[in-house]
Design a protein around this motif. Structure first.
Motif, mmCIF file in Angstrom:
data_model
loop_
_atom_site.group_PDB
_atom_site.id
_atom_site.type_symbol
_atom_site.label_atom_id
_atom_site.label_comp_id
_atom_site.label_asym_id
_atom_site.label_seq_id
_atom_site.Cartn_x
_atom_site.Cartn_y
_atom_site.Cartn_z
ATOM 1 N N THR A 83 4.559 -37.659 -2.214
ATOM 2 C CA THR A 83 4.916 -38.369 -3.436
ATOM 3 C C THR A 83 3.939 -39.528 -3.639
ATOM 4 N N LYS A 84 4.027 -40.194 -4.791
ATOM 5 C CA LYS A 84 3.170 -41.355 -5.040
ATOM 6 C C LYS A 84 3.425 -42.437 -3.990
ATOM 7 N N ALA A 85 4.680 -42.643 -3.637
ATOM 8 C CA ALA A 85 5.008 -43.650 -2.625
ATOM 9 C C ALA A 85 4.417 -43.277 -1.269
ATOM 10 N N GLU A 86 4.434 -41.996 -0.945
ATOM 11 C CA GLU A 86 3.887 -41.549 0.333
ATOM 12 C C GLU A 86 2.361 -41.622 0.342
ATOM 13 N N LEU A 87 1.741 -41.379 -0.801
ATOM 14 C CA LEU A 87 0.290 -41.561 -0.894
ATOM 15 C C LEU A 87 -0.061 -43.030 -0.660
ATOM 16 N N THR A 139 -1.128 -39.082 -7.869
ATOM 17 C CA THR A 139 -2.498 -39.585 -7.713
ATOM 18 C C THR A 139 -2.473 -41.074 -7.426
ATOM 19 N N LEU A 140 -3.398 -41.521 -6.570
ATOM 20 C CA LEU A 140 -3.507 -42.940 -6.230
ATOM 21 C C LEU A 140 -4.984 -43.312 -6.183
ATOM 22 N N VAL A 160 -11.840 -44.623 -3.917
ATOM 23 C CA VAL A 160 -11.123 -43.583 -3.181
ATOM 24 C C VAL A 160 -9.964 -43.100 -4.057
ATOM 25 N N ILE A 161 -9.900 -41.793 -4.277
ATOM 26 C CA ILE A 161 -8.840 -41.202 -5.088
ATOM 27 C C ILE A 161 -8.065 -40.231 -4.205
ATOM 28 N N LEU A 162 -6.774 -40.482 -4.031
ATOM 29 C CA LEU A 162 -5.907 -39.586 -3.265
ATOM 30 C C LEU A 162 -5.073 -38.764 -4.232
ATOM 31 N N THR A 163 -5.099 -37.447 -4.066
ATOM 32 C CA THR A 163 -4.303 -36.570 -4.915
ATOM 33 C C THR A 163 -3.463 -35.640 -4.064
ATOM 34 N N GLN A 254 -32.536 -43.454 -5.270
ATOM 35 C CA GLN A 254 -32.190 -43.045 -3.918
ATOM 36 C C GLN A 254 -30.703 -42.687 -3.821
ATOM 37 N N THR A 255 -30.401 -41.726 -2.980
ATOM 38 C CA THR A 255 -29.023 -41.288 -2.788
ATOM 39 C C THR A 255 -28.209 -42.374 -2.092
ATOM 40 N N PRO A 256 -27.115 -42.846 -2.702
ATOM 41 C CA PRO A 256 -26.278 -43.864 -2.054
ATOM 42 C C PRO A 256 -25.460 -43.235 -0.935
ATOM 43 N N GLU A 257 -24.927 -44.070 -0.066
ATOM 44 C CA GLU A 257 -24.169 -43.581 1.081
ATOM 45 C C GLU A 257 -22.725 -44.055 1.030
ATOM 46 N N ILE A 258 -21.820 -43.181 1.437
ATOM 47 C CA ILE A 258 -20.420 -43.530 1.610
ATOM 48 C C ILE A 258 -20.208 -43.767 3.103
ATOM 49 N N PRO A 259 -19.765 -44.951 3.509
ATOM 50 C CA PRO A 259 -19.619 -45.244 4.934
ATOM 51 C C PRO A 259 -18.755 -44.210 5.649
ATOM 52 N N VAL A 260 -19.276 -43.698 6.765
ATOM 53 C CA VAL A 260 -18.588 -42.666 7.533
ATOM 54 C C VAL A 260 -17.206 -43.139 7.974
ATOM 55 N N ALA A 261 -17.104 -44.391 8.384
ATOM 56 C CA ALA A 261 -15.839 -44.908 8.905
ATOM 57 C C ALA A 261 -14.724 -44.830 7.873
ATOM 58 N N LEU A 262 -15.042 -45.038 6.606
ATOM 59 C CA LEU A 262 -14.034 -44.961 5.564
ATOM 60 C C LEU A 262 -13.485 -43.545 5.434
ATOM 61 N N VAL A 263 -14.390 -42.566 5.448
ATOM 62 C CA VAL A 263 -13.987 -41.167 5.315
ATOM 63 C C VAL A 263 -13.119 -40.763 6.504
ATOM 64 N N GLN A 264 -13.571 -41.110 7.695
ATOM 65 C CA GLN A 264 -12.836 -40.718 8.903
ATOM 66 C C GLN A 264 -11.458 -41.371 8.965
ATOM 67 N N LYS A 265 -11.387 -42.663 8.677
ATOM 68 C CA LYS A 265 -10.119 -43.366 8.796
ATOM 69 C C LYS A 265 -9.127 -42.891 7.742
ATOM 70 N N GLN A 266 -9.602 -42.705 6.492
ATOM 71 C CA GLN A 266 -8.684 -42.245 5.469
ATOM 72 C C GLN A 266 -8.155 -40.852 5.776
ATOM 73 N N SER A 267 -9.021 -39.962 6.245
ATOM 74 C CA SER A 267 -8.572 -38.629 6.579
ATOM 75 C C SER A 267 -7.544 -38.656 7.701
ATOM 76 N N ALA A 268 -7.790 -39.494 8.700
ATOM 77 C CA ALA A 268 -6.882 -39.573 9.843
ATOM 78 C C ALA A 268 -5.515 -40.134 9.448
ATOM 79 N N LYS A 269 -5.456 -40.944 8.375
ATOM 80 C CA LYS A 269 -4.191 -41.523 7.945
ATOM 81 C C LYS A 269 -3.328 -40.566 7.132
ATOM 82 N N LEU A 270 -3.915 -39.490 6.646
ATOM 83 C CA LEU A 270 -3.153 -38.548 5.836
ATOM 84 C C LEU A 270 -2.267 -37.682 6.719
ATOM 85 N N PRO A 271 -0.989 -37.539 6.380
ATOM 86 C CA PRO A 271 -0.073 -36.760 7.221
ATOM 87 C C PRO A 271 -0.296 -35.252 7.082
#
Length: 271
Positions: A83-87, A139-140, A160-163, A254-271
């Motif tokens: 749900t939105k609250a869970e996101l 969506t959040l 960061v967009i969570l759906t 030049q191609t910008p970079e998305i910090p690896v730590a953000l991707v890893q931490k957000q993914s790990a927080k998703l249930p």
């Protein structure tokens, strides 16, 4: 009139610029010729290179670079449609990743409505709109900035967009985006309800972090006043949730970079 950015991409860029200004940046955001009028000095959403690689003239101290990030440990996903609250509970917050400040995205969360001229490219337009397809049940939006780069025109700003999706739909998001990246390598055009068009000259796949159940990273090259404008997306699926990370470079090509730590931490927080 020069080529413009797609509606929601522009809104996200302006929101990120506003967040950077709040943090102390003295530069402005360049908007749509039609909607914003006179162009201002462009603001870049994210550093094109890591601070440790950047030339001394960019104003980023060497100590601002992130430490190497080991692979994140993830438990098996529950596969639940959140749900939105869970996101909200699963979203990154300030303190999750050292040196990065997380805030709700300013300016509203209304998705864009741009449509691609080629049906095969619509999944990419949907991501640019901030509304991956198939449509989400919740969506959040969040904005993440690197506080170490305050006052620097290359301050890292990531949206960061969570759906949350129903069974099978999250997997369909990743599959359709992956297919579109291959099919639209030579670019595509989008059109909005206001009659304007946004042209993207190239789409290319980028090295992808191995996180979640599935992931893809890619660059869409747009243009602003005749100059190339790289937009980078990293889309991650974990269970029935998709996390989309977005950043752009308004300073050079030049191609910008998305910090690896953000991707890893957000993914790990998703249930």
């Amino acid at each position: 009139m020069g080529t413009r950015i797609a509606g929601t991409a522009r809104r996200i860029v302006m929101t990120a610029a506003a967040a950077a200004l709040t943090a102390g940046l003295a530069t402005g955001c360049e908007g749509d010729d039609k909607a914003e009028g006179d162009a201002k000095k462009p603001v870049k959403e994210s550093a094109s290179v890591t601070p440790s690689e950047a030339p001394p003239s960019n104003g980023v101290p060497p100590e601002a670079s992130d430490a190497p990030v080991p692979p994140a440990s993830e438990q098996p996903s529950t596969g639940k449609t959140l749900t939105k609250a869970e996101l909200t509970q699963a979203a990154l917050v300030t303190g999750d990743v050292p040196n990065y400040v997380v805030t709700p995205m300013q300016g509203g969360e209304e998705p864009g409505t741009e449509k691609a001229d080629k049906p095969d490219c619509q999944p990419l337009a949907a991501v640019i709109n901030g509304a991956p397809e198939p449509a989400a049940s919740a969506t959040l939006y969040r904005t993440v900035v690197d506080k170490r780069e305050e006052g620097n025109e290359r301050q890292t700003v990531v949206t960061v967009i969570l759906t949350s999706h129903t069974a099978g739909s999250a997997d369909a998001v990743l599959k359709s985006v992956g297919t579109a990246v291959e099919a639209c390598a030579e670019g595509f055009t989008t059109h909005g309800g206001d009659g304007g068009a946004s042209t993207y000259s190239e789409v290319k796949k980028l090295p992808t972090q191995k996180v979640g159940d599935d992931a893809i990273a890619y660059q869409v090259t747009g243009a602003m006043d005749g100059s190339k404008m790289p937009l980078v997306f990293h889309v991650v699926r974990r269970g029935a949730t998709v996390a989309t990370f977005y950043t752009a470079n308004f300073i050079d090509a030049q191609t910008p970079e998305i910090p690896v730590a953000l991707v890893q931490k957000q993914s790990a927080k998703l249930p």
